[in-house]
Design a protein around this motif. Sequence first.
Motif, PDB file in Angstrom:
ATOM      1  N   TYR A 168      50.753 -67.807  37.580  1.00  0.00           N
ATOM      2  CA  TYR A 168      50.179 -68.419  38.759  1.00  0.00           C
ATOM      3  C   TYR A 168      50.696 -69.611  39.114  1.00  0.00           C
ATOM      4  N   GLU A 169      50.467 -70.177  40.100  1.00  0.00           N
ATOM      5  CA  GLU A 169      51.126 -71.610  40.720  1.00  0.00           C
ATOM      6  C   GLU A 169      49.928 -72.305  41.673  1.00  0.00           C
ATOM      7  N   TYR A 170      49.703 -73.444  41.379  1.00  0.00           N
ATOM      8  CA  TYR A 170      48.941 -74.239  42.420  1.00  0.00           C
ATOM      9  C   TYR A 170      49.879 -74.313  43.650  1.00  0.00           C
ATOM     10  N   VAL A 171      49.567 -73.934  44.903  1.00  0.00           N
ATOM     11  CA  VAL A 171      50.386 -74.405  45.825  1.00  0.00           C
ATOM     12  C   VAL A 171      49.808 -75.286  46.935  1.00  0.00           C
ATOM     13  N   GLY A 172      48.740 -75.702  46.450  1.00  0.00           N
ATOM     14  CA  GLY A 172      47.838 -76.965  47.320  1.00  0.00           C
ATOM     15  C   GLY A 172      47.249 -77.407  46.359  1.00  0.00           C
ATOM     16  N   LEU A 212      38.096 -72.602  44.953  1.00  0.00           N
ATOM     17  CA  LEU A 212      39.579 -72.639  45.374  1.00  0.00           C
ATOM     18  C   LEU A 212      39.824 -71.336  46.352  1.00  0.00           C
ATOM     19  N   LYS A 213      40.988 -71.546  46.998  1.00  0.00           N
ATOM     20  CA  LYS A 213      41.648 -70.367  47.933  1.00  0.00           C
ATOM     21  C   LYS A 213      42.706 -69.743  47.171  1.00  0.00           C
ATOM     22  N   ALA A 214      42.633 -68.589  47.324  1.00  0.00           N
ATOM     23  CA  ALA A 214      43.874 -67.778  46.595  1.00  0.00           C
ATOM     24  C   ALA A 214      44.843 -66.863  47.487  1.00  0.00           C
ATOM     25  N   HIS A 215      45.991 -67.011  47.233  1.00  0.00           N
ATOM     26  CA  HIS A 215      46.928 -66.266  47.817  1.00  0.00           C
ATOM     27  C   HIS A 215      47.544 -65.236  46.764  1.00  0.00           C
ATOM     28  N   LEU A 250      36.608 -61.783  48.861  1.00  0.00           N
ATOM     29  CA  LEU A 250      37.433 -61.911  50.094  1.00  0.00           C
ATOM     30  C   LEU A 250      37.603 -63.157  51.042  1.00  0.00           C
ATOM     31  N   GLU A 251      36.142 -63.946  50.729  1.00  0.00           N
ATOM     32  CA  GLU A 251      36.216 -65.080  51.642  1.00  0.00           C
ATOM     33  C   GLU A 251      37.005 -66.314  51.133  1.00  0.00           C
ATOM     34  N   ARG A 252      37.626 -65.999  49.939  1.00  0.00           N
ATOM     35  CA  ARG A 252      38.442 -66.995  49.560  1.00  0.00           C
ATOM     36  C   ARG A 252      40.074 -66.650  49.326  1.00  0.00           C
ATOM     37  N   LEU A 253      40.639 -65.582  49.964  1.00  0.00           N
ATOM     38  CA  LEU A 253      41.741 -65.081  50.227  1.00  0.00           C
ATOM     39  C   LEU A 253      42.370 -65.680  51.293  1.00  0.00           C
ATOM     40  N   GLN A 254      43.784 -66.034  51.204  1.00  0.00           N
ATOM     41  CA  GLN A 254      44.629 -66.814  52.190  1.00  0.00           C
ATOM     42  C   GLN A 254      45.702 -65.820  52.436  1.00  0.00           C
TER      43      GLN A 254
END
Length: 117
Positions: free
Chosen positions: A49-53, A90-93, A112-116
């Motif tokens: 994984y990678e933090y993108v923000g 967090l948010k997740a992609h 579901l509420e955390r998906l980008q």
Amino acid sequence: MEGCFSPGRWWGCGVPLGPQAASAARVLPPAVGGAAHTPGCHDRAVLLYEYVGKRTVDLQHTEVPDAYRGRGIAKHLAKAALDFVVEEDLKAHLTCWYIQKYVKENPLPQYLERLQP
């Protein structure tokens, strides 16, 4: 945390495999940054994984060695990653096709509420 790799821009965690593999599924460290490169690592399941923000993580890839596939290990990695996203707010992609599949099969509101997109 044992099994986590960090030199570079990717984060990844390896879960040692064996009789207790399913119980070792807490895989995402709270730190930001790092790289996972595991050449010749045949006894660990890995989630990259990678933090993108500041508050967004891209769950990119799960890999389980051939000898351990079909035992639900990737499912434990996916659940641990998503639970970490929830716990840390967090948010997740989801780049990883397997984690996308896991969410479709387990459409929990907290995931579901955390998906980008």
